[in-house]
Design a protein around this motif. Sequence first.
Motif, PDB file in Angstrom:
ATOM      1  N   PHE A 109       0.837  -1.189   0.000  1.00 50.88           N
ATOM      2  CA  PHE A 109       0.000   0.000   0.000  1.00 50.88           C
ATOM      3  C   PHE A 109       0.883   1.255   0.000  1.00 50.88           C
ATOM      4  CE2 PHE A 109      -2.968  -3.138   1.345  1.00 50.88           C
ATOM      5  CZ  PHE A 109      -4.240  -2.655   1.049  1.00 50.88           C
ATOM      6  N   TYR A 110       0.340   2.321  -0.613  1.00 50.90           N
ATOM      7  CA  TYR A 110       1.049   3.599  -0.673  1.00 50.90           C
ATOM      8  C   TYR A 110       0.214   4.658   0.036  1.00 50.90           C
ATOM      9  CZ  TYR A 110       3.099   7.877  -2.601  1.00 50.90           C
ATOM     10  OH  TYR A 110       3.673   9.119  -2.752  1.00 50.90           O
ATOM     11  N   ASP A 111       0.876   5.461   0.848  1.00 49.64           N
ATOM     12  CA  ASP A 111       0.217   6.556   1.566  1.00 49.64           C
ATOM     13  C   ASP A 111       0.171   7.779   0.656  1.00 49.64           C
ATOM     14  OD1 ASP A 111      -0.675   8.529   3.228  1.00 49.64           O
ATOM     15  OD2 ASP A 111       0.953   8.366   4.698  1.00 49.64           O
ATOM     16  N   MET A 112      -1.048   8.137   0.184  1.00 48.91           N
ATOM     17  CA  MET A 112      -1.200   9.265  -0.725  1.00 48.91           C
ATOM     18  C   MET A 112      -1.104  10.612   0.006  1.00 48.91           C
ATOM     19  SD  MET A 112      -1.847   7.754  -3.724  1.00 48.91           S
ATOM     20  CE  MET A 112      -2.684   8.875  -4.819  1.00 48.91           C
ATOM     21  N   GLY A 113      -1.098  10.588   1.333  1.00 48.12           N
ATOM     22  CA  GLY A 113      -0.950  11.823   2.092  1.00 48.12           C
ATOM     23  C   GLY A 113      -2.275  12.384   2.576  1.00 48.12           C
ATOM     24  N   LEU A 114      -2.179  13.357   3.488  1.00 44.66           N
ATOM     25  CA  LEU A 114      -3.368  13.962   4.093  1.00 44.66           C
ATOM     26  C   LEU A 114      -4.295  14.583   3.051  1.00 44.66           C
ATOM     27  CD1 LEU A 114      -2.050  15.685   7.350  1.00 44.66           C
ATOM     28  CD2 LEU A 114      -3.755  13.865   7.174  1.00 44.66           C
ATOM     29  N   GLU A 115      -3.720  15.069   1.966  1.00 44.77           N
ATOM     30  CA  GLU A 115      -4.536  15.700   0.919  1.00 44.77           C
ATOM     31  C   GLU A 115      -5.556  14.725   0.351  1.00 44.77           C
ATOM     32  OE1 GLU A 115      -3.958  17.700  -3.532  1.00 44.77           O
ATOM     33  OE2 GLU A 115      -2.238  16.883  -2.434  1.00 44.77           O
ATOM     34  N   ALA A 116      -5.170  13.427   0.329  1.00 41.19           N
ATOM     35  CA  ALA A 116      -6.039  12.414  -0.263  1.00 41.19           C
ATOM     36  C   ALA A 116      -6.930  11.733   0.756  1.00 41.19           C
ATOM     37  CB  ALA A 116      -5.184  11.361  -0.974  1.00 41.19           C
ATOM     38  N   ALA A 117      -6.866  12.132   2.004  1.00 46.47           N
ATOM     39  CA  ALA A 117      -7.616  11.458   3.059  1.00 46.47           C
ATOM     40  C   ALA A 117      -9.109  11.500   2.796  1.00 46.47           C
ATOM     41  CB  ALA A 117      -7.311  12.092   4.416  1.00 46.47           C
ATOM     42  N   GLU A 118      -9.790  10.535   3.379  1.00 53.45           N
ATOM     43  CA  GLU A 118     -11.244  10.455   3.231  1.00 53.45           C
ATOM     44  C   GLU A 118     -11.884  11.771   3.664  1.00 53.45           C
ATOM     45  OE1 GLU A 118     -14.096   7.697   5.593  1.00 53.45           O
ATOM     46  OE2 GLU A 118     -13.169   6.483   4.015  1.00 53.45           O
ATOM     47  N   THR A 119     -11.410  12.283   4.785  1.00 54.95           N
ATOM     48  CA  THR A 119     -11.761  13.640   5.220  1.00 54.95           C
ATOM     49  C   THR A 119     -10.468  14.443   5.167  1.00 54.95           C
ATOM     50  OG1 THR A 119     -13.424  12.732   6.726  1.00 54.95           O
ATOM     51  CG2 THR A 119     -12.763  15.033   7.047  1.00 54.95           C
ATOM     52  N   PRO A 120     -10.301  15.285   4.120  1.00 50.24           N
ATOM     53  CA  PRO A 120      -9.025  15.988   3.952  1.00 50.24           C
ATOM     54  C   PRO A 120      -8.538  16.646   5.233  1.00 50.24           C
ATOM     55  CG  PRO A 120     -10.472  16.404   2.094  1.00 50.24           C
ATOM     56  CD  PRO A 120     -11.280  15.657   3.098  1.00 50.24           C
TER      57      PRO A 120
ATOM     58  N   PRO B  98      -4.794   6.381  11.007  1.00 54.74           N
ATOM     59  CA  PRO B  98      -3.729   5.404  10.790  1.00 54.74           C
ATOM     60  C   PRO B  98      -4.054   4.444   9.646  1.00 54.74           C
ATOM     61  CG  PRO B  98      -5.028   4.792  12.688  1.00 54.74           C
ATOM     62  CD  PRO B  98      -5.516   6.148  12.267  1.00 54.74           C
ATOM     63  N   PHE B  99      -3.024   3.708   9.230  1.00 56.57           N
ATOM     64  CA  PHE B  99      -3.181   2.729   8.159  1.00 56.57           C
ATOM     65  C   PHE B  99      -4.291   1.722   8.512  1.00 56.57           C
ATOM     66  CE2 PHE B  99      -2.262  -1.421   6.262  1.00 56.57           C
ATOM     67  CZ  PHE B  99      -2.206  -1.079   4.920  1.00 56.57           C
ATOM     68  N   GLY B 100      -5.109   1.406   7.513  1.00 54.91           N
ATOM     69  CA  GLY B 100      -6.195   0.456   7.723  1.00 54.91           C
ATOM     70  C   GLY B 100      -7.518   1.102   8.042  1.00 54.91           C
ATOM     71  N   GLN B 101      -7.507   2.429   8.291  1.00 47.26           N
ATOM     72  CA  GLN B 101      -8.742   3.114   8.654  1.00 47.26           C
ATOM     73  C   GLN B 101      -9.130   4.211   7.668  1.00 47.26           C
ATOM     74  OE1 GLN B 101      -8.879   4.398  12.774  1.00 47.26           O
ATOM     75  NE2 GLN B 101      -7.651   2.648  13.453  1.00 47.26           N
ATOM     76  N   ASP B 102      -8.412   4.299   6.557  1.00 47.32           N
ATOM     77  CA  ASP B 102      -8.715   5.330   5.562  1.00 47.32           C
ATOM     78  C   ASP B 102      -8.387   4.778   4.176  1.00 47.32           C
ATOM     79  OD1 ASP B 102      -8.944   7.557   3.918  1.00 47.32           O
ATOM     80  OD2 ASP B 102      -8.194   8.934   5.452  1.00 47.32           O
ATOM     81  N   ASP B 103      -9.401   4.187   3.499  1.00 49.37           N
ATOM     82  CA  ASP B 103      -9.171   3.555   2.200  1.00 49.37           C
ATOM     83  C   ASP B 103      -8.876   4.568   1.099  1.00 49.37           C
ATOM     84  OD1 ASP B 103      -9.601   1.102   3.317  1.00 49.37           O
ATOM     85  OD2 ASP B 103     -11.722   0.986   2.753  1.00 49.37           O
ATOM     86  N   ALA B 104      -9.288   5.810   1.296  1.00 48.96           N
ATOM     87  CA  ALA B 104      -9.019   6.822   0.277  1.00 48.96           C
ATOM     88  C   ALA B 104      -7.550   7.238   0.288  1.00 48.96           C
ATOM     89  CB  ALA B 104      -9.914   8.044   0.501  1.00 48.96           C
ATOM     90  N   ARG B 105      -6.971   7.266   1.467  1.00 45.47           N
ATOM     91  CA  ARG B 105      -5.584   7.743   1.605  1.00 45.47           C
ATOM     92  C   ARG B 105      -4.565   6.638   1.326  1.00 45.47           C
ATOM     93  NH1 ARG B 105      -2.977  10.369   7.163  1.00 45.47           N
ATOM     94  NH2 ARG B 105      -0.771  10.099   6.573  1.00 45.47           N
ATOM     95  N   TYR B 106      -4.802   5.449   1.867  1.00 42.40           N
ATOM     96  CA  TYR B 106      -3.842   4.347   1.723  1.00 42.40           C
ATOM     97  C   TYR B 106      -4.307   3.439   0.576  1.00 42.40           C
ATOM     98  CZ  TYR B 106      -2.493   6.043   6.329  1.00 42.40           C
ATOM     99  OH  TYR B 106      -2.097   6.835   7.378  1.00 42.40           O
ATOM    100  N   VAL B 107      -3.562   3.442  -0.514  1.00 42.92           N
ATOM    101  CA  VAL B 107      -4.000   2.800  -1.752  1.00 42.92           C
ATOM    102  C   VAL B 107      -3.174   1.550  -2.028  1.00 42.92           C
ATOM    103  CG1 VAL B 107      -4.303   3.114  -4.234  1.00 42.92           C
ATOM    104  CG2 VAL B 107      -4.665   5.037  -2.681  1.00 42.92           C
ATOM    105  N   GLU B 108      -3.858   0.438  -2.262  1.00 41.18           N
ATOM    106  CA  GLU B 108      -3.160  -0.795  -2.658  1.00 41.18           C
ATOM    107  C   GLU B 108      -2.612  -0.614  -4.073  1.00 41.18           C
ATOM    108  OE1 GLU B 108      -4.145  -5.090  -4.495  1.00 41.18           O
ATOM    109  OE2 GLU B 108      -5.656  -4.250  -3.156  1.00 41.18           O
ATOM    110  N   ILE B 109      -1.320  -0.826  -4.250  1.00 42.06           N
ATOM    111  CA  ILE B 109      -0.736  -0.695  -5.581  1.00 42.06           C
ATOM    112  C   ILE B 109      -0.254  -2.033  -6.149  1.00 42.06           C
ATOM    113  CG2 ILE B 109      -0.077   1.729  -5.309  1.00 42.06           C
ATOM    114  CD1 ILE B 109       2.809   0.763  -4.763  1.00 42.06           C
TER     115      ILE B 109
END
Length: 935
Positions: A185-196, A201-212
Motif C-alpha cells: 500500500f502507498y500513503d497518498m498523504g493527508l490531501e487524499a484522506a477520506e476527510t481531507p 492510521p493505516f487500515g482506517q482510511d481507504d481513500a488515503r492508503y491505496v493498494e498498488i
Amino acid sequence: MQDRTGNEIRELFLRFFESKGHRRVHSSSLVPHNDPTLLFTNAGMNQFKDVFLGAEKRDYNRATTSQKCVRAGGKHNDLENVGFTRRHHTFFEMLGNFSFGDYFKRDAIAYAWELVTSEEWMGIPKDRLYVTIFEGTADVPRDDEAEGYWMEVGVPKERIFQYGVKDNFWQMGETGPCGPCSEIFYDMGLEAAETPGVDKPFGQDDARYVEIWNLVFMQFDRSAIVEGGKTTGYKLTPLPKPSIDTGMGLERVAAVLQNKISNFETDLFTPLIVRAAELTGVHGSSASETKHQDNHDVSGHDFSRADQANKLSGALAPEAIHALTQNASLRIIADHARAATFLINDGVLPSNEGRGYVLRKIMRRAIRHGRLLGQEKPFLNQMIYAVRDLMAGAYPELNDSADRVSKVVEAEEKQFDRVLKIGLTRLDEELKGDFAGDKAFHLYETFGLPLDFMVDAARDAGVKFDDEGFERARAEEQARARASWKGGAQKSASPAFRDLPKTAFEGYRSLNSTDCEVLAIVKDGVGVPAAAPGDQVDIVLDHTSFYGDSGGQIGDSGWFTSVDGNTTVAEISGCVLPVQGVRAHKAVLKQPLAVGDHVYTVVNGERRDAIRRNHTGTHLIHAALRQILGPHVKQAGSAVHPDRLRFDFSHFAQVADEELAEIENIVNREVLSNAKVETLEDVPIDVAVNEYHAMALFGEKYGDKVRVVKLSDGFSTELCGGTHTAATGEIGLLKLTGETAVSSGVRRVEAISGFGSLDTFRRDFEVAQLAAQVAPAQDGNLSESLRARLNSQEDELKRLRRELDEMRMKSAAGGLDSVVSQAVEVKGLKLLRHRADNLDRGQLRTLVDNLKQKASEAVVVLASAQPEGKVAIIAGVTPGLTKRIQAGKIVGAVAKLVGGSGGGRPDMAEAGGKDQAQIDAALAATPGILADLLG
C-alpha cells in the motif's frame, strides 16, 4: 521518485522483470480464450489460467505482462462507481509477474521491493509504503514466512499488518489453486484522506492508503470433500510446485509516480478528458477561449483529428486541465471510450446479451453523460481515435482497427438516439398508470433512461416512484448476471490428461506416424491400464499424425494399426485437445490395447484433403472480402469440415450479389494461378505481426512462437496452425453457397470446394436440363427464359389471388345488413358479432369500419379462421362510445377464449388465437364479456 509517463511506467515494469529472466508475453484478448466461465479478462493471470490448473505447459516458467482488463459485469462490476471515485475503471491495465513452479515467496517479495523502492527503477519512498500479510485460519497458519521475507528486505515490523481471508487469501474458484497473498500500500498523504486533513492510521482510511500491488502465493490445491454425492466441505493440499501471480494496476501506480491523488489526473486520462471536453463543449476554468463549434476553436485550431487533443492538453493551463478532470461526466466518457475501443477491437459487438450487452451498457452510459453535458449529436465515435493516438504504442493493433471501431460506435450512437425517443414515449405512457419499480427498471435497462430523470418525471406527474421495486428488479438482474458468468466454475484438468507430456504432432508432413507409444487410455474420464475390443476410449500417444480440433478446423479421423501394419487396432472418429498440447484420439478398439503398447497412426487421407482444401479456402475468402468490402473486415469465427466451410466476419451490411460474385471470382483466380502455399514455423509473434503483417485474431490465444501461412506470394498472410494445401490449385474450385447475418455487425458466408463443388455443379446441370425442357432457351439464354416463364406464372397467381380475395370480400360485405339486423343490446349498447373466415386482417378491419358506419353507434367484434389453424379477432368501437368501453379490453377478453391475447387503440384492437374450434363459442360469449366490462 521520478515523474514518468504512463507508457514509460508500463515499459519500466516489463523491462525490470525481463532483467530477472522473465519472458515478456503480449496481453491476451479481453475475450477469454476457451473460458466460458469468464465474462471478460479481468486479471493478468487469466491467460495463464490453464498453466496454473495444469492443463497447459509453456516453454518458460517465468513471465511478465501488461494485461488489458475489463471489470463491468458479473462478479467484478465497477460500472456504477466509474467517474465518481478516484480509482474505479471499466478498462484498466494490470502489470504482473508470474512464476510457474519456479521461484516463490522470497524472490517474489525481493523483486517487488526492489522495483518499487530502488532509485534505478520506481524510487517510491519507503516511508510511504505499508505491507499486509495473511493472519491465518484454523486450516492455514499465519504467513510468518512472508513477514520474515518482508523484514529481510528492510520493511519495519510495525509497517506489516495482518488481515483475514477476505483481504489476504486468494482462490481461483471453489476448487483449484489458492493461497495467501501479500499487498503493498502507498500513503497518498493527508490531501487524499477520506476527510481531507484528518490523520487516520493505516487500515482506517481507504481513500488515503491505496493498494498498488498484490502478490499471490499459490501454494495449495483446494478440493471438495464429497460424501453421499454431496459436497460436505473442502480440504487444502500443498501444491508440489507452488507458483506466483501478482497484479499491479498501471493507472494506480501512475498516479503515485506522477504525484496525483486521482488516476484521472494522470497522463493516461488527461488527453482523453480534454478531447471529451472539446467534443461536448465543456471547458476548464482557464479554457474559456475554447469553444465547441464544428470541431474548431475560435483561434482556428483544427480538432477534427483526435490526436490534436494532446496538443490542446499541452496548450491548456494546468488549472484548466485539473478542473476538467474533476468533471464526473468527462471522466466517464474517457474511461468508457477506452473500454469500448478495446472491447470492439477484440471482437465484442453491442447486442442484447452476454458480452455485447455489457458493452452496450458501457457505451450508452458514456453517450448519456455526453447528453448531460449538452451534446446530443454523435461524439463518442471520435473518442476512439483519441484512445488510438494515446495507446497504439503499446497496442499497435488499434491503428488498423480504429476506423472499424469508430463505425460500430457511431451506429450504436444513432441506434441509442432512436431508442431514447421510444423510451421517453414509453415513460409518458407508464406515468399514466401504475408506474411500478420493475417497469422503471425496464426503462432504465432497455432504453437507458436515467434513474434521476424518471424520479423527477414521476414527481412532476404526481406519481409516487417505487424505489423499493426498482432496487429489487436491479438486484434480480444482477443475480441473473452472476448466475450466467460464474468465474470460479472451471476446475483443474483431469489427472488422466493433466500430467501427460505434450503430444508431438507430425501431421503437417505425413498422414502416418510410426512406432507411437500409448501414454494413456481414458475410459469414462478415468485413466485405465488397458482396454478391450469394443471399448470406446480416449487414447493419448507420445506422437501422432492426427490433427486435433482447434482454430475452427475439425480433427482428423482414421485408424491405429499394429506395428507390422497388418491389423487394425482401433477406428478413430476424431481427435481433440483436452489439455493444451495433449491430443486425445476418440477410439473404438478392435484389438486389446494397453498403456505402453506401440501403434501406427493412419489418417484418413481423402477426408484430410477435403478439410485442407476448405481451410485454405477460408484464407482466400478472408483476403478477398477485405479487398472488396474494406480493411475493416476481420475474421469473427470459422468452421472447417470436409464437406463445407463457413466464415464469419465483421461487416455492417448485407453483402450484395454483385460483391459476392466478385469475391468468388477473386478467390478462383487465385485458385487457377496454382500459387504456392508457404508455411513458416516458429516465427516470433512480433516478427509475424510487424514484419510479415500476418493477420492475427485477437480473440485467439497465441504463444511466443507462431506458425505463419502465406498464400499466393502475400495475397493472404495469417497466423494459423491448421492444415493446408501445398498450392492453391489443389482447391479445384471454390463456390460460395450462402451469405447471412449472424449478429449485429457480423456476417457469414458458406462455401464448398473440391468434390463438393463438383457435386453441386452436377446437380445444377441436371436442374438446368430440366429447366430447358420447361422453358426452352431464347437466344441461348436459359436463365432469362426460365425467369420470364416463372415471372409470367407468378403474375398469373397474383391475379388469381386478387380475384379470390375480391370474391371473398364481396361475399362478406354482402351480408353486413344481416349482421346489423341481428345486433343485440347490452346495457344500452348495440353489439354486432360476425364470423368471416379466410379474410386477412386488412379486410377484417375494413369490415369493422363498414359495420361501424352502418350501425352509427355500436361495438363490433369479428372473428376469422386463418391458415395454419390460427384465429384472428378484431374489435371496433364507434367514437362516441370509447369513454364507456375500449376495444382493447374487449378483444383481450374474447381472445382468451380461443387461446390467445391482444390489444390496441380504444376504437380498434386486434388479437390472435390458436383454437379454431372455440370461435363460435367465443362470439356467443361476447354479450356477457361486454356486460362485465361495462360493470
